[in-house]
Design a protein around this motif. Structure first.
Motif, PDB file in Angstrom:
ATOM      1  N   VAL A  34       0.707  -1.276   0.141  1.00  0.00           N
ATOM      2  CA  VAL A  34       0.008   0.089  -0.004  1.00  0.00           C
ATOM      3  C   VAL A  34       0.848   1.331  -0.066  1.00  0.00           C
ATOM      4  CG1 VAL A  34      -1.672   1.354   1.099  1.00  0.00           C
ATOM      5  CG2 VAL A  34      -1.909  -1.353   1.290  1.00  0.00           C
ATOM      6  N   GLY A  35       1.122   1.687  -1.052  1.00  0.00           N
ATOM      7  CA  GLY A  35       1.838   2.780  -1.185  1.00  0.00           C
ATOM      8  C   GLY A  35       1.481   3.840  -2.340  1.00  0.00           C
ATOM      9  N   ALA A  36       2.595   4.253  -3.339  1.00  0.00           N
ATOM     10  CA  ALA A  36       2.199   5.097  -4.451  1.00  0.00           C
ATOM     11  C   ALA A  36       1.225   4.214  -5.320  1.00  0.00           C
ATOM     12  CB  ALA A  36       3.472   5.469  -4.893  1.00  0.00           C
ATOM     13  N   GLY A  37       1.594   2.804  -5.279  1.00  0.00           N
ATOM     14  CA  GLY A  37       0.791   1.933  -6.406  1.00  0.00           C
ATOM     15  C   GLY A  37      -0.681   2.478  -5.961  1.00  0.00           C
ATOM     16  N   MET A  38      -1.259   2.453  -4.790  1.00  0.00           N
ATOM     17  CA  MET A  38      -2.609   2.592  -4.345  1.00  0.00           C
ATOM     18  C   MET A  38      -3.240   3.997  -4.989  1.00  0.00           C
ATOM     19  SD  MET A  38      -4.312   2.450  -0.771  1.00  0.00           S
ATOM     20  CE  MET A  38      -6.279   2.814  -0.318  1.00  0.00           C
ATOM     21  N   LEU A  39      -2.120   5.017  -4.343  1.00  0.00           N
ATOM     22  CA  LEU A  39      -2.504   6.558  -4.913  1.00  0.00           C
ATOM     23  C   LEU A  39      -2.740   6.535  -6.444  1.00  0.00           C
ATOM     24  CD1 LEU A  39      -0.105   8.336  -2.755  1.00  0.00           C
ATOM     25  CD2 LEU A  39      -2.347   7.299  -2.257  1.00  0.00           C
ATOM     26  N   GLY A  40      -2.265   5.624  -7.373  1.00  0.00           N
ATOM     27  CA  GLY A  40      -2.374   5.688  -8.752  1.00  0.00           C
ATOM     28  C   GLY A  40      -3.548   4.884  -9.006  1.00  0.00           C
ATOM     29  N   LEU A  41      -3.908   3.931  -8.327  1.00  0.00           N
ATOM     30  CA  LEU A  41      -5.131   2.943  -8.646  1.00  0.00           C
ATOM     31  C   LEU A  41      -6.333   3.745  -9.356  1.00  0.00           C
ATOM     32  CD1 LEU A  41      -5.136   0.208  -6.317  1.00  0.00           C
ATOM     33  CD2 LEU A  41      -4.552  -0.117  -8.743  1.00  0.00           C
ATOM     34  N   PRO A  42      -6.973   4.730  -8.821  1.00  0.00           N
ATOM     35  CA  PRO A  42      -8.119   5.487  -9.107  1.00  0.00           C
ATOM     36  C   PRO A  42      -8.081   5.929 -10.739  1.00  0.00           C
ATOM     37  CG  PRO A  42      -7.821   6.293  -6.980  1.00  0.00           C
ATOM     38  CD  PRO A  42      -6.578   5.489  -7.342  1.00  0.00           C
ATOM     39  N   SER A  43      -7.040   6.649 -11.033  1.00  0.00           N
ATOM     40  CA  SER A  43      -6.850   7.013 -12.412  1.00  0.00           C
ATOM     41  C   SER A  43      -6.465   6.160 -13.382  1.00  0.00           C
ATOM     42  CB  SER A  43      -5.592   8.243 -12.456  1.00  0.00           C
ATOM     43  OG  SER A  43      -4.467   8.079 -11.706  1.00  0.00           O
ATOM     44  N   ALA A  44      -5.669   5.164 -12.729  1.00  0.00           N
ATOM     45  CA  ALA A  44      -5.497   3.744 -13.728  1.00  0.00           C
ATOM     46  C   ALA A  44      -6.616   3.081 -13.965  1.00  0.00           C
ATOM     47  CB  ALA A  44      -4.406   2.958 -13.178  1.00  0.00           C
ATOM     48  N   GLY A  45      -7.604   3.117 -13.026  1.00  0.00           N
ATOM     49  CA  GLY A  45      -8.731   2.145 -13.123  1.00  0.00           C
ATOM     50  C   GLY A  45      -9.969   3.014 -13.572  1.00  0.00           C
ATOM     51  N   ALA A  46      -9.804   4.208 -13.953  1.00  0.00           N
ATOM     52  CA  ALA A  46     -10.868   5.041 -14.607  1.00  0.00           C
ATOM     53  C   ALA A  46     -11.743   4.327 -15.889  1.00  0.00           C
ATOM     54  CB  ALA A  46     -10.385   6.535 -14.546  1.00  0.00           C
ATOM     55  N   GLY A  47     -10.759   4.063 -16.750  1.00  0.00           N
ATOM     56  CA  GLY A  47     -11.165   3.354 -17.868  1.00  0.00           C
ATOM     57  C   GLY A  47     -12.088   2.176 -17.533  1.00  0.00           C
ATOM     58  N   ALA A  48     -11.337   1.240 -16.984  1.00  0.00           N
ATOM     59  CA  ALA A  48     -12.064   0.161 -16.530  1.00  0.00           C
ATOM     60  C   ALA A  48     -13.399   0.161 -15.636  1.00  0.00           C
ATOM     61  CB  ALA A  48     -11.050  -0.866 -15.899  1.00  0.00           C
ATOM     62  N   TRP A  49     -13.190   1.236 -14.812  1.00  0.00           N
ATOM     63  CA  TRP A  49     -14.357   1.674 -13.988  1.00  0.00           C
ATOM     64  C   TRP A  49     -14.558   0.263 -12.530  1.00  0.00           C
ATOM     65  CZ3 TRP A  49     -14.508   6.185 -12.371  1.00  0.00           C
ATOM     66  CH2 TRP A  49     -15.708   6.773 -11.878  1.00  0.00           C
ATOM     67  N   THR A  50     -15.518   0.644 -12.048  1.00  0.00           N
ATOM     68  CA  THR A  50     -15.573  -0.380 -10.621  1.00  0.00           C
ATOM     69  C   THR A  50     -15.424  -1.774 -10.905  1.00  0.00           C
ATOM     70  OG1 THR A  50     -17.113   1.424  -9.846  1.00  0.00           O
ATOM     71  CG2 THR A  50     -17.136  -0.580  -8.642  1.00  0.00           C
ATOM     72  N   ILE A  51     -16.297  -2.413 -11.878  1.00  0.00           N
ATOM     73  CA  ILE A  51     -16.408  -3.879 -11.899  1.00  0.00           C
ATOM     74  C   ILE A  51     -15.096  -4.669 -12.359  1.00  0.00           C
ATOM     75  CG2 ILE A  51     -17.564  -5.754 -12.734  1.00  0.00           C
ATOM     76  CD1 ILE A  51     -20.177  -4.736 -12.620  1.00  0.00           C
ATOM     77  N   TRP A  52     -14.646  -3.912 -13.577  1.00  0.00           N
ATOM     78  CA  TRP A  52     -13.402  -4.397 -14.183  1.00  0.00           C
ATOM     79  C   TRP A  52     -12.117  -4.184 -13.260  1.00  0.00           C
ATOM     80  CZ3 TRP A  52     -12.894  -7.974 -17.769  1.00  0.00           C
ATOM     81  CH2 TRP A  52     -13.943  -8.404 -18.648  1.00  0.00           C
ATOM     82  N   SER A  53     -11.981  -3.024 -12.505  1.00  0.00           N
ATOM     83  CA  SER A  53     -11.131  -2.520 -11.702  1.00  0.00           C
ATOM     84  C   SER A  53     -11.033  -3.531 -10.730  1.00  0.00           C
ATOM     85  CB  SER A  53     -11.180  -1.197 -11.171  1.00  0.00           C
ATOM     86  OG  SER A  53     -11.248  -0.158 -12.213  1.00  0.00           O
ATOM     87  N   VAL A  54     -12.052  -3.910 -10.155  1.00  0.00           N
ATOM     88  CA  VAL A  54     -12.199  -4.884  -8.963  1.00  0.00           C
ATOM     89  C   VAL A  54     -11.477  -6.388  -9.453  1.00  0.00           C
ATOM     90  CG1 VAL A  54     -13.716  -6.115  -7.561  1.00  0.00           C
ATOM     91  CG2 VAL A  54     -14.090  -3.924  -7.466  1.00  0.00           C
ATOM     92  N   LEU A  55     -12.274  -6.737 -10.402  1.00  0.00           N
ATOM     93  CA  LEU A  55     -11.624  -7.937 -11.026  1.00  0.00           C
ATOM     94  C   LEU A  55     -10.112  -8.047 -11.480  1.00  0.00           C
ATOM     95  CD1 LEU A  55     -14.416  -8.584 -13.898  1.00  0.00           C
ATOM     96  CD2 LEU A  55     -14.244  -9.824 -11.539  1.00  0.00           C
ATOM     97  N   ALA A  56      -9.769  -6.948 -12.102  1.00  0.00           N
ATOM     98  CA  ALA A  56      -8.208  -6.940 -12.158  1.00  0.00           C
ATOM     99  C   ALA A  56      -7.470  -6.966 -11.142  1.00  0.00           C
ATOM    100  CB  ALA A  56      -7.999  -5.461 -13.212  1.00  0.00           C
ATOM    101  N   ILE A  57      -7.711  -6.034  -9.975  1.00  0.00           N
ATOM    102  CA  ILE A  57      -6.794  -6.251  -8.804  1.00  0.00           C
ATOM    103  C   ILE A  57      -6.829  -7.423  -7.974  1.00  0.00           C
ATOM    104  CG2 ILE A  57      -6.765  -3.611  -8.493  1.00  0.00           C
ATOM    105  CD1 ILE A  57      -8.814  -3.698  -6.256  1.00  0.00           C
ATOM    106  N   THR A  58      -8.175  -8.083  -8.205  1.00  0.00           N
ATOM    107  CA  THR A  58      -8.508  -9.580  -7.104  1.00  0.00           C
ATOM    108  C   THR A  58      -7.547 -10.584  -7.904  1.00  0.00           C
ATOM    109  OG1 THR A  58     -10.669  -8.772  -6.833  1.00  0.00           O
ATOM    110  CG2 THR A  58      -9.951 -11.024  -6.815  1.00  0.00           C
ATOM    111  N   LEU A  59      -7.585 -10.492  -9.286  1.00  0.00           N
ATOM    112  CA  LEU A  59      -6.902 -11.437 -10.072  1.00  0.00           C
ATOM    113  C   LEU A  59      -5.225 -11.334  -9.795  1.00  0.00           C
ATOM    114  CD1 LEU A  59      -6.118 -13.673 -12.397  1.00  0.00           C
ATOM    115  CD2 LEU A  59      -6.452 -11.857 -13.827  1.00  0.00           C
TER     116      LEU A  59
END
Length: 417
Positions: free
Chosen positions: A32-57
């Motif tokens: 939990v560091g800079a990676g987390m702080l960048g997740l919202p903008s990195a996942g903006a395109g994939a949005w909620t469901i696909w972002s959750v799937l990506a980080i869970t996988l």
């Protein structure tokens, strides 16, 4: 089959019994560091469901690959790390390449944290950012120099502080989550899946704790306990990522992420975009405090992993003088680079995700495959899955690196808001 001299099982019985919570917090703090702080903008395109799937996988694969390292390490003394194990099992060339990738990613992350902390402390203390960076390194790297137990203690405190500041800051957003915004139901023609591919490299760096696996094994003196600490740490990180994304995506509409993405997705840009929904200055301050704690915890966690790795690489003794030498080669190069090139990490850190796939996926899978070829490969700790799991972990790493370079070349779809 005869084993090399370094292939010895350490039967040392530890008198101390470190807590699993402490180890889990170390792993979580690395993640939990800079990676987390960048997740919202990195996942903006994939949005909620696909972002959750990506980080869970990603969390599942990264947890399993960490366990693969534990299995490969079980034949060795507790003090060894990537260098000795990779050299013995995969040869000098593979070891040299892996060494470069491990230090590149670790060094770049330390470089980024040192620079970011200097800029933050400049605003808080009102002193020059370079002086702030030097003070930051001198004070907080002392925990790494002292011992893993010292890192354990401060990591627990930082995680508690992060959880409290995160809970307070995010609670102001969580209670106002709009389900139509969270699931983007107001935009019926939106396409999300293609953007998930570009998110994977950022998700992978958000679970890049593998240089700390040997530290956990040495800390507990037991692979099974280290396995539980790793799982606990990645689970804590995943839970925090979920809360963070839900709170952000549930308040800030997808089509308003354009300005955040243009400014690199940094926290200040995100807070500016959230200005219309953050009514309390205390909530904004709490999110800022969380960001500072996340950077500090990652600096200490990553620093410990690089510290132990370089101690093994250079064969420095575990004495005050030996640890001082290890401290110098761990923290001075990124500090000097930060002072000379305070903004250069923005470009370099973009390649860190691709480089991390080597030692978080590919090398662990190759090591465990080689380990299982040993005469006693079936004895002791064993990571789940057979050859299929090894192939899946390698495949995930290769695809993530490919997606990263495709995104940088403009081949993958890029969400701009």
């Amino acid at each position: 089959m005869d084993k090399s001299p370094s292939l010895v099982v350490n039967d040392t019985v530890k008198e101390k019994h470190p807590s699993l919570i402490g180890g889990a917090c170390i792993i979580a703090s690395v993640c939990v560091g800079a990676g987390m702080l960048g997740l919202p903008s990195a996942g903006a395109g994939a949005w909620t469901i696909w972002s959750v799937l990506a980080i869970t996988l990603t969390m599942v694969v990264m947890t399993v690959s960490g366990w693969m390292l534990l299995e490969a390490f079980k034949h060795y003394d507790l003090k060894v790390s990537f260098n000795t194990v990779t050299k013995d099992m995969l040869g000098d060339k593979a070891n040299m390449f892996n060494n470069l990738m491990v230090y590149f990613v670790g060094g770049i992350l330390l470089y980024a944290y040192i620079t970011s902390s200097g800029l933050i402390l400049q605003d808080v203390l009102g002193i020059d950012s370079k002086i702030s960076s030097v003070l930051f390194v001198l004070i907080f790297s002392a925990f790494v120099w002292h011992s893993t137990r010292a890192v354990d203690r401060i990591s627990v405190l930082l995680i508690i502080f992060m959880v409290l500041s995160f809970a307070f800051g995010v609670s102001g957003l969580a209670v106002k989550v709009d389900m139509s915004i969270l699931f983007d139901s107001i935009n019926e023609k939106a396409n999300y899946a293609p953007y998930a591919m570009a998110m994977l490299p950022v998700a992978l760096t958000s679970f890049g704790y593998h240089h700390s696996v040997s530290s956990m094994r040495a800390y507990y003196g037991d692979e099974s306990k280290a396995k539980k600490a790793i799982l606990g740490g990645t689970t804590i990180a995943l839970g925090l990522y979920f809360l963070w994304l839900f709170s952000i995506f549930g308040n800030l509409p997808r089509n308003q992420f354009g300005p955040v993405i243009e400014l690199g997705g940094n926290v200040d840009a995100l807070l500016t975009a959230l200005g219309s929904v953050i009514e309390s200055e205390k909530v904004a301050n709490a999110i800022n405090a969380f960001s500072m704690a996340a950077i500090l915890s990652s600096f200490i966690g990553v620093g410990l992993g690089v510290f132990d790795y370089l101690a093994d690489l250079f064969k420095f003794e575990d004495t005050r003088q030996g640890r001082a030498k290890t401290w110098a080669v761990t923290f001075l190069p990124p500090l000097v680079m930060s002072l000379l090139f305070p903004f250069g990490f923005v470009i370099a850190i973009g390649y860190a995700g691709a480089a991390a796939t080597v030692w978080t996926c590919i090398i662990p899978a190759l090591l465990v495959r080689k380990s299982r070829a040993l005469a006693n490969g079936r004895e002791g700790f064993r990571a789940p899955g057979g050859q299929i799991m090894i192939a899946l972990v390698i495949g995930f790493g290769v695809l993530t690196a490919v997606f990263h370079f495709m995104a940088m070349l403009g081949i993958l779809p890029a969400f701009t808001g």
